[in-house]
Write a protein that holds these residues in place. Structure first.
Motif, PDB file in Angstrom:
ATOM      1  N   GLN A 107      -3.792   0.516  -3.132  1.00  0.00           N
ATOM      2  CA  GLN A 107      -3.864  -1.159  -1.604  1.00  0.00           C
ATOM      3  C   GLN A 107      -3.809  -1.494  -3.116  1.00  0.00           C
ATOM      4  O   GLN A 107      -4.629  -1.191  -4.330  1.00  0.00           O
ATOM      5  CB  GLN A 107      -5.602  -0.642  -1.134  1.00  0.00           C
ATOM      6  CG  GLN A 107      -5.387   0.255   0.286  1.00  0.00           C
ATOM      7  CD  GLN A 107      -4.347  -0.727   0.851  1.00  0.00           C
ATOM      8  OE1 GLN A 107      -4.387  -1.488   0.675  1.00  0.00           O
ATOM      9  NE2 GLN A 107      -4.788   0.157   2.498  1.00  0.00           N
TER      10      GLN A 107
ATOM     11  N   PHE B 274      -4.838   6.638   3.331  1.00  0.00           N
ATOM     12  CA  PHE B 274      -3.818   5.384   1.480  1.00  0.00           C
ATOM     13  C   PHE B 274      -4.525   6.126   0.611  1.00  0.00           C
ATOM     14  O   PHE B 274      -5.750   6.548   0.726  1.00  0.00           O
ATOM     15  CB  PHE B 274      -4.155   3.810   2.326  1.00  0.00           C
ATOM     16  CG  PHE B 274      -4.150   3.607   3.895  1.00  0.00           C
ATOM     17  CD1 PHE B 274      -2.980   2.748   3.499  1.00  0.00           C
ATOM     18  CD2 PHE B 274      -4.868   3.555   4.750  1.00  0.00           C
ATOM     19  CE1 PHE B 274      -2.059   2.078   4.596  1.00  0.00           C
ATOM     20  CE2 PHE B 274      -3.819   2.695   6.027  1.00  0.00           C
ATOM     21  CZ  PHE B 274      -2.474   2.156   5.731  1.00  0.00           C
TER      22      PHE B 274
ATOM     23  N   ALA C 115       3.823  -4.776   9.063  1.00  0.00           N
ATOM     24  CA  ALA C 115       4.258  -3.850   7.628  1.00  0.00           C
ATOM     25  C   ALA C 115       5.133  -3.342   8.104  1.00  0.00           C
ATOM     26  O   ALA C 115       5.858  -3.157   9.398  1.00  0.00           O
ATOM     27  CB  ALA C 115       3.229  -3.178   8.219  1.00  0.00           C
TER      28      ALA C 115
ATOM     29  N   SER D 180       4.159   1.117   1.801  1.00  0.00           N
ATOM     30  CA  SER D 180       3.832  -0.535   2.870  1.00  0.00           C
ATOM     31  C   SER D 180       4.066  -1.823   2.052  1.00  0.00           C
ATOM     32  O   SER D 180       3.660  -1.422   1.638  1.00  0.00           O
ATOM     33  CB  SER D 180       3.007   0.013   4.416  1.00  0.00           C
ATOM     34  OG  SER D 180       3.371   1.234   4.993  1.00  0.00           O
TER      35      SER D 180
ATOM     36  N   SER E 145       0.607  -1.122   0.249  1.00  0.00           N
ATOM     37  CA  SER E 145      -0.035   0.035  -0.012  1.00  0.00           C
ATOM     38  C   SER E 145       0.676   1.113  -0.118  1.00  0.00           C
ATOM     39  O   SER E 145       1.785   0.935   0.735  1.00  0.00           O
ATOM     40  CB  SER E 145      -1.042   0.045   1.369  1.00  0.00           C
ATOM     41  OG  SER E 145      -0.246   0.135   2.641  1.00  0.00           O
TER      42      SER E 145
ATOM     43  N   CYS F 166       0.321   3.378  12.478  1.00  0.00           N
ATOM     44  CA  CYS F 166       1.035   2.771  11.636  1.00  0.00           C
ATOM     45  C   CYS F 166       2.043   2.316  11.444  1.00  0.00           C
ATOM     46  O   CYS F 166       2.781   3.741  11.622  1.00  0.00           O
ATOM     47  CB  CYS F 166      -0.333   2.790  10.414  1.00  0.00           C
ATOM     48  SG  CYS F 166      -0.031   4.323  10.081  1.00  0.00           S
ATOM     49  N   ALA F 167       2.767   1.870  10.510  1.00  0.00           N
ATOM     50  CA  ALA F 167       4.439   2.314  10.131  1.00  0.00           C
ATOM     51  C   ALA F 167       4.649   3.844   9.434  1.00  0.00           C
ATOM     52  O   ALA F 167       5.754   4.198   9.870  1.00  0.00           O
ATOM     53  CB  ALA F 167       4.803   1.626   9.130  1.00  0.00           C
TER      54      ALA F 167
ATOM     55  N   ARG G 296      -3.946  -5.640  -2.786  1.00  0.00           N
ATOM     56  CA  ARG G 296      -4.762  -6.374  -1.702  1.00  0.00           C
ATOM     57  C   ARG G 296      -3.629  -7.780  -2.127  1.00  0.00           C
ATOM     58  O   ARG G 296      -4.528  -7.951  -3.647  1.00  0.00           O
ATOM     59  CB  ARG G 296      -5.906  -7.040  -1.511  1.00  0.00           C
ATOM     60  CG  ARG G 296      -6.696  -5.810  -0.738  1.00  0.00           C
ATOM     61  CD  ARG G 296      -5.927  -5.768   0.857  1.00  0.00           C
ATOM     62  NE  ARG G 296      -6.014  -4.953   1.842  1.00  0.00           N
ATOM     63  CZ  ARG G 296      -5.318  -4.345   2.116  1.00  0.00           C
ATOM     64  NH1 ARG G 296      -3.613  -4.615   2.443  1.00  0.00           N
ATOM     65  NH2 ARG G 296      -5.240  -3.508   3.085  1.00  0.00           N
TER      66      ARG G 296
ATOM     67  N   ASP H 237       5.283  -1.712  11.586  1.00  0.00           N
ATOM     68  CA  ASP H 237       4.285  -2.256  12.296  1.00  0.00           C
ATOM     69  C   ASP H 237       3.774  -3.384  13.302  1.00  0.00           C
ATOM     70  O   ASP H 237       3.780  -4.939  12.151  1.00  0.00           O
ATOM     71  CB  ASP H 237       3.342  -1.782  11.449  1.00  0.00           C
ATOM     72  CG  ASP H 237       1.597  -1.669  11.935  1.00  0.00           C
ATOM     73  OD1 ASP H 237       1.920  -2.574  13.392  1.00  0.00           O
ATOM     74  OD2 ASP H 237       0.939  -1.626  12.053  1.00  0.00           O
TER      75      ASP H 237
ATOM     76  N   PHE I  24      -7.964  -1.656   4.960  1.00  0.00           N
ATOM     77  CA  PHE I  24      -8.246  -0.219   4.607  1.00  0.00           C
ATOM     78  C   PHE I  24      -8.305  -0.142   3.244  1.00  0.00           C
ATOM     79  O   PHE I  24      -7.648  -0.428   2.648  1.00  0.00           O
ATOM     80  CB  PHE I  24      -7.362   0.464   5.426  1.00  0.00           C
ATOM     81  CG  PHE I  24      -6.677   0.410   6.841  1.00  0.00           C
ATOM     82  CD1 PHE I  24      -7.566   0.198   7.881  1.00  0.00           C
ATOM     83  CD2 PHE I  24      -5.408  -0.838   7.417  1.00  0.00           C
ATOM     84  CE1 PHE I  24      -7.611   0.397   9.167  1.00  0.00           C
ATOM     85  CE2 PHE I  24      -5.581  -1.316   8.913  1.00  0.00           C
ATOM     86  CZ  PHE I  24      -6.525  -0.469   9.583  1.00  0.00           C
TER      87      PHE I  24
ATOM     88  N   VAL J 147       2.457  -5.055   3.755  1.00  0.00           N
ATOM     89  CA  VAL J 147       1.641  -5.871   4.540  1.00  0.00           C
ATOM     90  C   VAL J 147       1.259  -7.072   5.074  1.00  0.00           C
ATOM     91  O   VAL J 147       1.001  -7.814   3.460  1.00  0.00           O
ATOM     92  CB  VAL J 147       0.350  -5.323   4.216  1.00  0.00           C
ATOM     93  CG1 VAL J 147      -0.690  -4.779   6.058  1.00  0.00           C
ATOM     94  CG2 VAL J 147       1.048  -3.656   3.987  1.00  0.00           C
TER      95      VAL J 147
HETATM   96  C1  PHB Z   1      -2.490  -1.438   5.165  1.00  0.00           C
HETATM   97  O1  PHB Z   1      -2.995  -1.830   5.159  1.00  0.00           O
HETATM   98  O2  PHB Z   1      -2.165  -0.596   4.128  1.00  0.00           O
HETATM   99  C2  PHB Z   1      -1.319  -0.835   6.481  1.00  0.00           C
HETATM  100  C3  PHB Z   1      -2.076  -0.888   7.388  1.00  0.00           C
HETATM  101  C4  PHB Z   1      -0.834  -1.491   8.291  1.00  0.00           C
HETATM  102  C5  PHB Z   1      -0.121  -0.441   8.620  1.00  0.00           C
HETATM  103  C6  PHB Z   1       0.793   0.155   6.948  1.00  0.00           C
HETATM  104  C7  PHB Z   1      -0.429  -0.180   5.756  1.00  0.00           C
HETATM  105  O3  PHB Z   1       1.372  -0.154   9.568  1.00  0.00           O
END
Ligand code: PHB
Length: 502
Positions: A127, A124, A177, A194, A112, A149-150, A129, A167, A138, A196
């Motif tokens: 994303q 965000f 993450a 990130s 993400s 979050c990171a 996935r 994270d 998210f 994840v």
């Molecule tokens: C994410 O859902 O993309 C996500 C969630 C937590 C994080 C980083 C990215 O620390």
């Protein structure tokens, strides 16, 4: 002295009240747990007078940004033109989308991209996935507290080559993450990427070892993509707010709300340099004084940031529906248009997708039952014997058409059973843009179908109207139903384009 291109300090009389109130109503309608709200809920949540809420809702409905169904109000897909304007302007999804897709495939983990929103928020903007990492995932536009979050840690510190953030289940049990800061053209951190994962596959330490070296390599490509000149033309807005503004509008229509939203949408045309007051006046066709007052209001509300003479959208624009709209499904998008179509033609209407050599119903609005079997969402029929199936087959490239048996089973005495004949029928359907099938699936049943195309022009579904074959000739049915059917398909397509307008 204030330069004519920049904004003076806001005073109450310079701000645009209807725009402020319109955005207040939209924010309530876009809250994560809101779906359909009554006018009275909006009155309670905004503290505005009932008559004000009524005028705001009527104006937003005229602009196709909300739907009013009886006494309930909900956001409409075209609101993405407003909310997604930030994504268009920042250019991150367009520039980084293909690279993050590739990385997610390669690592088989979700990837993400997030941007800072204010001092302590992270939103965000992309994303990708790949695995079911978590119960709640998210969405684009979702706001997370920076401390949980990171990416948050990365925005608080100055950029450095070695910096990374982890994270370890800060936001959700099991969710981990690893994130890196990414620099924009000016050399400052503009976003964080990130990877994840989940504690069922990695510890934070093992995730870091597995992905950090590759993530650093990919970051070089991400930064190059962000630094590349933005040549893409601003996509034409599906909602022409300025047109709506210029049209004769009745009493109760809040012109200044429509104009303010037109300024916001026009800022989506920013190619990374920001836009000037003059540029916005030109883009919207509005007077400079009108644009200035709208900008002032939007800046006060945190939707627009101003640096010298340049104005740009802030990530907070995403709170205007992006997260909710980004998870709408095709049946949800099509549903209201199917209902309106049935109201117009008084025959049942359905939406189907191709599933192998079958069609599968994904949405349906029945009137009287004319089939011997009852059709529900999930019902399947062989594509070859249905108008919708033929429309879907016609939407495939010739080489993509599924293999059919040498003889197609006759379902009635009218069914076309020769694959060669079917092929030439499907070719004609492709040229005509519709299919009419008379009693080939079931005696007494006639169906007329048209394709529904996504933002890239691919046929993703077929829309039909079914009627009793005894109602008149096929020719009469076509003349009576095809225009309404085509209009409904065009409205669904306009929604699909609006949802991909960044
Ligand atoms: C994410 O859902 O993309 C996500 C969630 C937590 C994080 C980083 C990215 O620390």
């Amino acid at each position: 002295m204030t330069s004519p291109e920049s904004l003076p300090d806001a005073t109450d009389c310079q701000r645009v009240g209807p725009l402020e109130r319109g955005l207040a109503v939209l924010r309530v309608l876009c809250a994560p747990d809101a779906d359909r709200l009554r006018h009275s809920d909006l009155v309670r949540a905004t503290g505005l007078a009932r008559s004000t809420v009524d005028r705001v809702v009527a104006t937003l409905e005229r602009l196709d940004l909300v739907r009013v169904d009886g006494r309930e109000v909900s956001i409409a897909p075209r609101l993405m033109e407003v909310s997604g304007a930030y994504l268009r302007a920042c250019g991150i999804p367009a520039a980084l989308g293909p690279l993050t897709e590739r990385l997610a495939d390669e690592l088989d983990e979700s990837v993400s991209v997030a941007v800072p929103d204010g001092e302590d928020g992270v939103r965000f903007v992309l994303q990708t996935r790949r695995r079911r990492t978590m119960a709640v995932s998210f969405r684009i536009g979702d706001l997370l507290p920076a401390g949980r979050c990171a990416p948050g840690a990365l925005f608080a510190a100055p950029w450095s080559e070695e910096q990374w953030a982890g994270d370890d289940q800060l936001i959700e049990p099991g969710l981990i993450a690893v994130a890196l800061p990414v620099r924009g053209r000016a050399g400052r951190t503009v976003c964080a990427v990130s990877v994840v994962s989940h504690t069922s596959r990695h510890t934070l330490q093992s995730l870091k070892e597995a992905v950090l070296p590759r993530l650093r390599e990919v970051r070089t490509e991400l930064e190059a993509a962000l630094a590349a000149p933005r040549t893409e033309a601003a996509p034409a807005a599906a909602v022409d707010l300025t047109l709506a503004v210029k049209r004769e509008v009745g009493p109760g229509f809040l012109q200044s709300l429509a104009r303010g939203l037109a300024v916001l949408v026009a800022l989506g045309g920013d190619r990374g340099e920001g836009m000037t007051l003059s540029g916005l006046a030109e883009a919207t066709g509005l007077a400079r004084a009108t644009v200035r007052r709208s900008l002032l209001t939007l800046e006060q509300l945190g939707q627009v940031a101003c640096e010298g003479r340049q104005f740009r959208l802030a990530p907070r624009v995403l709170e205007l529906g992006c997260a909710r709209l980004s998870e709408l499904t095709l049946p949800e998008i099509a549903g209201p248009h199917l209902t309106a179509l049935v109201g117009r033609v008084h025959e049942s209407a359905s939406l189907v997708v191709l599933d192998g050599t079958d069609i599968r119903y994904v949405a349906r609005v029945p009137t009287v039952r004319i089939m011997s079997v009852s059709i529900t969402v999930g019902t399947r029929f062989p594509a070859y014997a249905t108008s919708m199936g033929r429309v879907l087959l016609a939407g495939l490239a010739p080489g993509e058409r599924p293999e059919l048996p040498d003889v197609l089973p006759a379902l009635t005495r009218h069914t076309v059973t020769s694959p060669q004949e079917l092929d030439s029928i499907v070719d004609r359907v492709a040229a005509d843009g519709f299919a009419l099938v008379d009693e080939e699936l079931e005696e007494g049943l006639r169906s007329l179908a048209v394709p529904v195309r996504d933002a890239r022009g691919r046929v993703v579904a077929a829309l039909n109207v079914a009627q009793h074959a005894g109602r008149g000739t096929a020719e009469e049915a076509r003349n009576a139903l095809l225009p309404a059917l085509r209009e409904a398909a065009e409205l669904i397509e306009a929604d699909l384009r609006a949802l991909r307008s960044y």
